[in-house]
Enzyme design. Structure first.
Site, short mmCIF file in Angstrom:
data_model
loop_
_atom_site.label_atom_id
_atom_site.label_comp_id
_atom_site.label_asym_id
_atom_site.label_seq_id
_atom_site.Cartn_x
_atom_site.Cartn_y
_atom_site.Cartn_z
N TYR A 123 0.82 -1.22 0.00
CA TYR A 123 0.00 0.00 0.00
C TYR A 123 0.85 1.26 0.00
CZ TYR A 123 -4.35 -2.50 0.54
OH TYR A 123 -5.42 -3.30 0.32
N GLU A 216 -2.92 -30.10 6.17
CA GLU A 216 -2.93 -29.13 5.07
C GLU A 216 -4.04 -28.11 5.24
OE1 GLU A 216 -3.61 -30.98 1.29
OE2 GLU A 216 -4.01 -29.08 0.29
N ASP A 269 -4.23 -33.67 1.09
CA ASP A 269 -5.10 -34.22 0.07
C ASP A 269 -4.27 -35.02 -0.93
OD1 ASP A 269 -7.33 -31.35 -0.35
OD2 ASP A 269 -7.33 -33.01 1.08
#
Lengths: 382, 309
Positions: A123, A216, A269
């Site tokens: 920013y 995860e 996964d």
């Protein structure tokens, strides 16, 4: 023992390994000043020139694997190949200027003795020089360029990691002179891991767990925390909610050093991205290759793996997307990936499908805890 | 329909409603008739753009009728009953699950996630409750810090000792008890980066307040927690958002509820709020606001935000 490990790594790959120093603010300011003085010296010389910035190359072509000699920890590190950012070439001119702008910002931050996050830096740069900075990704890459140029860690530049990871389970954390936090009483959400590496370094750790389980996904972490799986199998649960950030890896590394007998098991996964996350915890990354190798841990793959597929109904199999195949390709081309992981990845690609851990709920809500327990008892992890 | 009743009382009521609903269907079937299930329809936008928007958003404008005579309805009812069975199990075992978890329990029958989502919405309308009453929750996303102390399910959140340390907002808001606070106001910030900046600058040391963030669009637990704080502590709430359509959208979500949800959970979430105009925040605003002088062009997507209807 930690020192022995460090020195063994240096011995094994000293000539090749490039690392970023962790230094106090005064030294970093000195390095920035030296960079500026060098630039000016060449500019003001009898044959003036705009010197290029030599940055350590952060591509896979410059990455090397170190298979631990005295330890079981392998890691990925960067070697001495350089790429240059030059003002004289049209396509890198803006990148060249970005590096200087970020250095200027960081110098200011260090002088004020503050710490900023990458987002805040974005920013500030957006307001300051909107012509050169358009996205967060660009700022992150430029910060890594500065790290590669000055060969100092991101944290030393005054850039703080944001807090993203969570920890729960049989772990007692205590900041010096503060109350002890019992991570088994932290409810569903666990205890947030601070982004400040100094604070994590000074934590006092105590545990009676026998395993560390790296998860995860946030949803799975929440499920395991709610079911208090860490009481049935004495363990510590830790998650980075996706790709691990430095702070979570730092804490995991500290836990591994403090309690070296605890096996670290990963629950991801069954897809290339899951394996990539496991590998980041295990070996480090190329993107932050100058620092990430420090926090490599001996993480083992608990699940999901190919031999679990027989428990999953067919409808839970989702076809692999092109992005998954891309990740698989880059993993397969990495020399640090061990043989059994490579085989699993090849099966995944051949099968053409991926499976989420939630697919195990087909057998009921409490099945996940039983699955983990069974695998641990059988020492079924690679 | 949040009552002042305790969580377990609500569970019992819900379980009773589920049993009655199922009994009604079984009775109709045993009499050889097709059961008729009426699901209210709700609008989530104003029908009269010129009116002063006190339209009765919480009244249904019609009912959908599901019977066994149409095959598509039968399929929909089948899914609804299966999801209801899972929800009953969750309530009986005092467990929580996410929508995704429910999908994975019978992926063959629920061919897609959206099917499960619709069934959950239908159940919420039938049982006249919110999704969290069914124990269907997602991961918590909010953070809180400041001068507050409370208990949640046996765990103590003591932010008063270190008011600048962030804690995740508890997902099971009905378990929050014994709220004690010496704050003078509540500050809601849109972004996590602003929240962290306030934490690092030890904002709560200089100001007696509670700071909350939903990290973008606030989720249900964050909004419920905020409402709980306002009810119990009766403090003014200020909201600090970016000066762009997303910021205003987030502000209205805190104030009025989400436009996306069909069931009017809005009465749970309404909060009296004021726009942050304090001098104190102008410095932060300068760094986070896209100033018009930077000629930031509104993209199509953000333009779309301005006309939700």
């Amino acid at each position: 023992m930690g020192d022995l490990r460090k020195s063994s790594m240096r011995f094994f790959s000293d000539q090749n390994l490039c690392y970023a120093d962790i230094l106090p603010p005064s030294e970093i300011r000195a390095r920035i000043e030296v960079a500026v003085l060098n630039f000016l010296r060449i500019l003001a010389s009898p044959t003036p020139a705009i010197s290029d910035l030599p940055l350590i190359n952060r591509r896979s072509s410059n990455s090397r694997a170190s298979k631990g000699l005295l330890t079981q920890v392998s890691c990925v590190f960067l070697s001495h190949s350089f790429c240059t950012r030059s003002l004289m070439r049209a396509n890198t001119a803006k990148a060249f200027i970005r590096v200087w702008k970020v250095m200027e910002m960081c110098f200011g931050v260090l002088v004020q003795e503050k710490r900023v996050t990458q987002r805040e830096l974005f920013y500030k740069l957006l307001c300051d020089s909107p012509d050169y900075f358009t996205s967060q990704l660009q700022v992150n890459r430029t910060i890594q360029d500065v790290v590669a140029l000055l060969q100092c860690s991101r944290y030393s530049l005054g850039i703080m990691a944001s807090s993203r990871g969570l920890v729960a389970g049989r772990l007692l954390l205590q900041e010096p002179n503060q109350e002890v936090v019992d991570c088994s009483e932290c409810g569903l959400s666990g205890h947030a891991i601070s982004g400040d590496l100094n604070r994590l370094e000074t934590l006092i750790l105590n545990t009676d767990a026998r395993y560390i389980i790296v998860v995860e996904k946030h949803a799975i972490f929440q499920r395991l925390a709610e079911d208090r799986v860490f009481n049935q199998i004495p363990s510590i649960l830790i998650t980075a909610k996706g790709y691990p950030d430095i702070a979570t890896r730092f804490l995991l590394h500290r836990l591994a050093r403090a309690f070296p007998d605890l096996p670290i098991l990963a629950l991801v996964d069954w897809n290339p991205a899951g394996l990539a996350i496991l590998c980041t915890f295990k070996f480090g990354s190329i993107g932050m290759g100058l620092e990430a190798y420090r926090y490599a841990c001996n993480v083992k793959w608990l699940g999901l793996r190919g031999d679990d597929l027989e428990m999953i109904p067919e409808q839970s199999l989702v076809p692999l997307k092109p992005r998954d195949l891309q990740i698989a390709k880059s993993l397969l081309s990495s020399e640090v990936l061990q043989e059994n992981y490579r085989r699993e990845l090849e099966i995944m690609v051949q099968h053409g499908h991926r499976v989420e851990i939630e697919a195990l709920y087909f057998h009921g809500y409490d099945y996940l805890g039983k699955y983990i327990a069974k695998k641990i008892v059988q020492a079924n992890y690679i | 329909m949040e009552g002042k009743r305790s969580g377990s009382q609500q569970h019992c009521d819900l379980l009773r409603k589920i049993r009655e609903f199922t009994r009604a269907i079984v009775e109709e079937l045993s009499n050889g008739r097709s059961p008729t299930i009426l699901i209210d329809r709700f609008r989530n936008y104003c029908t009269n753009p010129n009116a002063n928007c006190c339209c009765s958003y919480d009244l249904s404008y019609g009912k959908e009728i599901l019977t066994f005579r149409k095959e598509s309805h039968v399929h929909r009812l089948d899914i609804l009953l299966r999801v209801l069975l899972i929800v009953q199990q969750l309530l009986q075992e005092s467990r929580h699950g996410s929508k995704r978890d429910i999908y994975y329990m019978h992926p063959c029958i629920f061919s897609e996630q959206s099917v499960v989502d619709q069934a959950i919405n239908d159940i919420c309308i039938l049982m006249q409750c919110s999704r969290h009453n069914l124990n269907v929750v997602s991961v918590g996303n909010g953070l809180v810090m400041g001068w507050i102390r409370f208990l949640e399910g046996g765990r103590k959140f003591d932010c008063i000792n270190c008011p600048n340390m962030a804690h995740p907002i508890p997902v099971q808001v009905e378990e929050v008890k014994d709220i004690v606070s010496v704050a003078r106001f509540i500050l809601i910030v849109e972004k996590e980066s602003v929240f962290q900046r306030l934490a690092n600058d030890q904002f709560c040391n200089a100001n007696r307040c509670i700071v909350i963030t939903g990290r973008g669009y606030p989720d249900i637990p964050t909004r419920r927690f905020l409402r709980l704080l306002i009810e119990k502590l009766c403090l003014p709430a200020y909201c600090l958002v970016d000066c762009d359509p997303y910021g205003f959208d987030i502000l209205t979500t805190y104030r009025f509820g989400s436009l996306v949800s069909k069931w009017p959970m809005m009465q749970n979430i309404c909060v009296a709020q004021r726009y942050a105009g304090l001098e104190l925040f102008l410095q932060i605003l300068k760094n986070t606001v896209f100033l018009s002088s930077a000629s930031f062009l509104l993209q199509e997507k953000t333009r779309g935000k301005l006309n939700p209807c």
